[in-house]
Write a protein that holds these residues in place. Structure first.
Motif, PDB file in Angstrom:
ATOM      1  N   TRP A 198      -0.633  16.483   7.106  1.00  0.00           N
ATOM      2  CA  TRP A 198      -0.203  15.298   7.863  1.00  0.00           C
ATOM      3  C   TRP A 198       1.270  14.984   7.592  1.00  0.00           C
ATOM      4  CZ3 TRP A 198      -1.680   9.617   6.599  1.00  0.00           C
ATOM      5  CH2 TRP A 198      -1.491   8.803   7.723  1.00  0.00           C
ATOM      6  N   ILE A 199       1.680  15.114   6.348  1.00  0.00           N
ATOM      7  CA  ILE A 199       3.078  14.860   5.999  1.00  0.00           C
ATOM      8  C   ILE A 199       3.995  15.816   6.750  1.00  0.00           C
ATOM      9  CG2 ILE A 199       4.761  15.036   4.108  1.00  0.00           C
ATOM     10  CD1 ILE A 199       2.552  13.948   2.247  1.00  0.00           C
ATOM     11  N   ARG A 200       3.541  17.051   6.937  1.00  0.00           N
ATOM     12  CA  ARG A 200       4.361  18.046   7.646  1.00  0.00           C
ATOM     13  C   ARG A 200       4.340  17.848   9.166  1.00  0.00           C
ATOM     14  NH1 ARG A 200       1.937  21.836   3.927  1.00  0.00           N
ATOM     15  NH2 ARG A 200       0.693  22.727   5.630  1.00  0.00           N
ATOM     16  N   ALA A 221      -4.541   3.619   5.604  1.00  0.00           N
ATOM     17  CA  ALA A 221      -3.917   3.001   4.430  1.00  0.00           C
ATOM     18  C   ALA A 221      -2.593   3.659   4.074  1.00  0.00           C
ATOM     19  CB  ALA A 221      -4.879   3.076   3.240  1.00  0.00           C
ATOM     20  N   LEU A 222      -2.449   4.948   4.416  1.00  0.00           N
ATOM     21  CA  LEU A 222      -1.239   5.691   4.064  1.00  0.00           C
ATOM     22  C   LEU A 222      -0.204   5.710   5.187  1.00  0.00           C
ATOM     23  CD1 LEU A 222      -2.833   8.841   2.369  1.00  0.00           C
ATOM     24  CD2 LEU A 222      -1.650   6.960   1.214  1.00  0.00           C
ATOM     25  N   GLU A 223      -0.564   5.218   6.365  1.00  0.00           N
ATOM     26  CA  GLU A 223       0.352   5.275   7.495  1.00  0.00           C
ATOM     27  C   GLU A 223       1.669   4.587   7.130  1.00  0.00           C
ATOM     28  OE1 GLU A 223       1.332   6.970  10.024  1.00  0.00           O
ATOM     29  OE2 GLU A 223      -0.226   6.412  11.453  1.00  0.00           O
ATOM     30  N   GLY A 224       2.778   5.273   7.384  1.00  0.00           N
ATOM     31  CA  GLY A 224       4.092   4.744   7.041  1.00  0.00           C
ATOM     32  C   GLY A 224       4.533   5.067   5.628  1.00  0.00           C
ATOM     33  N   GLN A 225       3.614   5.595   4.808  1.00  0.00           N
ATOM     34  CA  GLN A 225       3.954   5.919   3.418  1.00  0.00           C
ATOM     35  C   GLN A 225       3.029   7.039   2.944  1.00  0.00           C
ATOM     36  OE1 GLN A 225       3.472   2.809   0.340  1.00  0.00           O
ATOM     37  NE2 GLN A 225       5.678   2.935   0.016  1.00  0.00           N
ATOM     38  N   ARG A 226       3.045   8.149   3.659  1.00  0.00           N
ATOM     39  CA  ARG A 226       2.064   9.206   3.451  1.00  0.00           C
ATOM     40  C   ARG A 226       2.181   9.854   2.082  1.00  0.00           C
ATOM     41  NH1 ARG A 226       2.258  11.892   9.581  1.00  0.00           N
ATOM     42  NH2 ARG A 226       2.157   9.871  10.651  1.00  0.00           N
ATOM     43  N   GLU A 227       3.404   9.927   1.555  1.00  0.00           N
ATOM     44  CA  GLU A 227       3.588  10.553   0.244  1.00  0.00           C
ATOM     45  C   GLU A 227       2.908   9.771  -0.871  1.00  0.00           C
ATOM     46  OE1 GLU A 227       5.951   9.969   2.396  1.00  0.00           O
ATOM     47  OE2 GLU A 227       6.934  11.878   2.870  1.00  0.00           O
ATOM     48  N   ALA A 228       2.494   8.542  -0.593  1.00  0.00           N
ATOM     49  CA  ALA A 228       1.871   7.715  -1.626  1.00  0.00           C
ATOM     50  C   ALA A 228       0.613   8.363  -2.201  1.00  0.00           C
ATOM     51  CB  ALA A 228       1.542   6.332  -1.061  1.00  0.00           C
ATOM     52  N   TRP A 229      -0.065   9.192  -1.392  1.00  0.00           N
ATOM     53  CA  TRP A 229      -1.255   9.895  -1.907  1.00  0.00           C
ATOM     54  C   TRP A 229      -0.913  10.681  -3.161  1.00  0.00           C
ATOM     55  CZ3 TRP A 229      -6.429  10.149  -0.828  1.00  0.00           C
ATOM     56  CH2 TRP A 229      -7.136  11.245  -1.324  1.00  0.00           C
ATOM     57  N   PHE A 230       0.274  11.296  -3.167  1.00  0.00           N
ATOM     58  CA  PHE A 230       0.656  12.165  -4.279  1.00  0.00           C
ATOM     59  C   PHE A 230       1.284  11.395  -5.434  1.00  0.00           C
ATOM     60  CE2 PHE A 230       0.402  14.897  -0.556  1.00  0.00           C
ATOM     61  CZ  PHE A 230      -0.464  15.868  -1.043  1.00  0.00           C
ATOM     62  N   VAL A 231       1.447  10.085  -5.272  1.00  0.00           N
ATOM     63  CA  VAL A 231       1.737   9.241  -6.435  1.00  0.00           C
ATOM     64  C   VAL A 231       0.473   9.142  -7.277  1.00  0.00           C
ATOM     65  CG1 VAL A 231       2.391   6.927  -7.196  1.00  0.00           C
ATOM     66  CG2 VAL A 231       3.543   7.953  -5.231  1.00  0.00           C
ATOM     67  N   LEU A 232      -0.648   8.956  -6.605  1.00  0.00           N
ATOM     68  CA  LEU A 232      -1.923   8.873  -7.321  1.00  0.00           C
ATOM     69  C   LEU A 232      -2.370  10.240  -7.825  1.00  0.00           C
ATOM     70  CD1 LEU A 232      -4.408   7.293  -8.202  1.00  0.00           C
ATOM     71  CD2 LEU A 232      -5.318   7.544  -5.881  1.00  0.00           C
ATOM     72  N   TYR A 233      -2.204  11.276  -6.994  1.00  0.00           N
ATOM     73  CA  TYR A 233      -2.648  12.625  -7.366  1.00  0.00           C
ATOM     74  C   TYR A 233      -1.438  13.469  -7.774  1.00  0.00           C
ATOM     75  CZ  TYR A 233      -7.165  11.258  -5.569  1.00  0.00           C
ATOM     76  OH  TYR A 233      -8.361  10.610  -5.376  1.00  0.00           O
TER      77      TYR A 233
END
Length: 208
Positions: A179-181, A105-117
């Protein structure tokens, strides 16, 4: 994935496409810098539009964050729910399937996890309340899964389940940060890595 800035002053871009560009850039900014440190001006500059145009499209910074959060929250909830529904959330492969779905779900937009958290959201604000709503929904599903895991070990202590659910969230966050790194790692590769790590952990923590 970095969003390259468009040329300033470009015209003729359909509104829907321009909104998509703005949301992609804003999601990455909020996810990378946090709500507090993100500025509307920085998002506008990345897309190559003026702050005035961005405000016309999305309103305030708070409104822009909420416009980013909603699709992220919906996507992650759907990913976790689909993984849990595959076997009622009770199978031994459920944790790996949840992580695989989250990575996908986060592929291509991994930073999106930290929008929620995001830990920088202003207390008692609409962004904080909306994010908390999504996090609670994810936590509820995680709690159901951890109760079953503990039940198979004979533990009935609700605090055990609560502690394990918190540990699970921390593990997922740490894995996404790693993963982002490592942008060369795909969602499938991450799932395979987690499978190996879980197997190693079971071997290390299992009965002597």
């Amino acid at each position: 994935m970095a969003i390259p800035p468009s040329r300033p002053g470009t015209k003729g871009v359909p509104r829907a496409e321009r909104e998509r560009q703005i949301l992609a850039a804003a999601t990455e900014e909020f996810g990378h810098r946090g709500y507090e440190a993100t500025s509307v001006a920085a998002v506008a500059a990345r897309v190559g539009v003026t702050k005035t145009l961005l405000h016309q499209y999305f309103g305030s910074k708070q409104d822009l964050y909420l416009a980013c959060l909603t699709p992220v929250g919906d996507r992650l909830l759907a990913a976790v729910r689909t993984a849990m529904d595959a076997d009622g959330g009770t199978g031994p492969q459920t944790p790996l399937r949840v992580l695989h779905n989250v990575f996908t779900a986060l592929e291509g937009q991994r930073e999106a996890w930290f929008v929620l958290y995001d830990t920088s959201l202003p207390a008692d604000s609409e962004p904080a309340r909306r994010a908390a709503h999504y996090r609670a929904a994810v936590d509820d599903m995680a709690a159901a899964g951890t109760l079953d895991v503990l039940g198979r070990t004979g533990s009935a202590d609700p605090l055990d389940a609560d502690a394990l659910a918190h540990a699970w969230r921390g593990l997922a966050t740490a894995l996404v940060r790693w993963w982002i790194r490592h942008p060369d790692q795909t969602a499938d590769a991450m799932a395979q890595r987690c499978d190996r790590l879980f197997a190693a952990a079971r071997g290390a923590l299992g009965p002597a």
